[in-house]
Design an enzyme around this catalytic site. Sequence first.
Site, PDB file in Angstrom:
ATOM      1  N   CYS A 303       0.829  -1.315   0.077  1.00 57.18           N
ATOM      2  CA  CYS A 303       0.094  -0.081   0.078  1.00 57.18           C
ATOM      3  C   CYS A 303       0.766   1.184  -0.072  1.00 57.18           C
ATOM      4  O   CYS A 303       0.678   2.063  -0.833  1.00 57.18           O
ATOM      5  CB  CYS A 303      -0.996  -0.140   1.263  1.00 57.18           C
ATOM      6  SG  CYS A 303      -0.139   0.003   2.708  1.00 57.18           S
ATOM      7  N   HIS A 351      -2.566   1.205   6.610  1.00 53.85           N
ATOM      8  CA  HIS A 351      -3.089   1.046   5.332  1.00 53.85           C
ATOM      9  C   HIS A 351      -3.108   2.474   4.801  1.00 53.85           C
ATOM     10  O   HIS A 351      -3.596   3.605   5.577  1.00 53.85           O
ATOM     11  CB  HIS A 351      -4.348   0.354   5.094  1.00 53.85           C
ATOM     12  CG  HIS A 351      -4.411  -0.035   4.029  1.00 53.85           C
ATOM     13  ND1 HIS A 351      -4.042  -0.669   3.059  1.00 53.85           N
ATOM     14  CD2 HIS A 351      -5.728   0.464   2.817  1.00 53.85           C
ATOM     15  CE1 HIS A 351      -4.388  -0.676   1.780  1.00 53.85           C
ATOM     16  NE2 HIS A 351      -5.478  -0.100   1.851  1.00 53.85           N
ATOM     17  N   HIS A 363      -5.775   1.804  -4.699  1.00 55.47           N
ATOM     18  CA  HIS A 363      -4.838   1.150  -3.464  1.00 55.47           C
ATOM     19  C   HIS A 363      -4.434  -0.093  -3.680  1.00 55.47           C
ATOM     20  O   HIS A 363      -4.881  -0.930  -4.515  1.00 55.47           O
ATOM     21  CB  HIS A 363      -5.571   1.274  -2.016  1.00 55.47           C
ATOM     22  CG  HIS A 363      -6.838   0.533  -1.913  1.00 55.47           C
ATOM     23  ND1 HIS A 363      -6.899  -0.183  -0.544  1.00 55.47           N
ATOM     24  CD2 HIS A 363      -7.614  -0.011  -2.664  1.00 55.47           C
ATOM     25  CE1 HIS A 363      -8.025  -0.815  -0.705  1.00 55.47           C
ATOM     26  NE2 HIS A 363      -8.514  -0.930  -1.962  1.00 55.47           N
TER      27      HIS A 363
END
Length: 391
Positions: A303, A351, A363
């Site tokens: 990420c 994240h 993402h």
Amino acid sequence: MASHRKSRTPGTRVAGIRTPALATAALTSVALLSQTANAAPTDDDKPSLEEVEKKVGDLYRQAESATEKYNAAKEKTTKQRKRVDTLLDDVAKRTQKLNDAREELGSFAAAQYRTGAGVPDTATFLLADTPQDVFDQRQVMDRVTGRQKQAVDDYVTQQSETMKKRQEATESLRTLTESQDDLKTAKATVQKKLTDARELMSKLTAEEKARLAAIEKEKQEEAARQAAELARQQAEQQQAREEAAQQDGGGPGGTGSSGSATSPSASAGSSYGTKAEKAIAFARAQIGKPYVWGATGPGSYDCSGLTQAAWKAAGVALPRTTYDQVNAGTTVPVSQARPGDLVFFYDDVTHVGLYIGNGMMIHAPKPGTYVREESIFYDGESSVHSVVRPA
């Protein structure tokens, strides 16, 4: 002699009371059922699919958290290794200078030993042919003594600096070892969490997996609804700002302060808007590439590796980990998010995604998935930690 007693019906005595055979059989059955229940779990003991989904989601989040720790340890290890290499190179150079200073001292000592040179005293003066001879000898010895003193000073200085650098190198090597240990620990943790999640999923039947897919679909539909609501709110705010700008400045081209500082549309032509477009264009080009923990491209990403690479394409250097990226800009409310902003998730900030507008982001979700567009509410509204504008 044969017994004349009437035979009794077989039975058992419980607390001194004789029980009939039927009751005995019933008690036996109850006992057996009890043993069976204790020996093997029934369907009622199995976790629900919702519990399984939560457990798998938790494992993946823990793996992602460990991934960010791995990224931090890897970055620290790389920097520390470069520092160690620099220090060791410096120590080698200083050691050579120290050896040169030592050789110079040795040459002075050898010369004095061969010639018996020393500071002239009264006896030397009496043996000299003339006072001028004594004067000349004193000048030579003064110069030699001066050079010796300088050589000694150089040697002491080089020795002190070399020892200092050696201590720094030793400390850096110790820190490097610790960083490498942290790296190994984080790597092992990631692998363990991923293995646990995969094993848990492998135990599900096809029917259970289908039901899980249905639950996931419901979550996605709810996330889409929330994203649409956010897009509606942002559109209303944008319209209100434009109307305020027209009233303040006499039209869209006015100079009123209400719209010029906050309007997202105005920012489209600004430096941030231009950079954000480049970052989003890069991220879109990565859609479909696999999530791989610790990866920074070009073939795969995790990420924070994706967001770092996207903004790098726009000329902005972001830190490597989510823990650092969350502090690399200005925090704004979710309702004021603009394309290009970074959206962070969960209380431990493990994240991140790149906001593209209308409640959506690009993402790299988790291991086993691919870079994709998805609602920022993919894991519920409460999972959003913050929004940061990086440039």
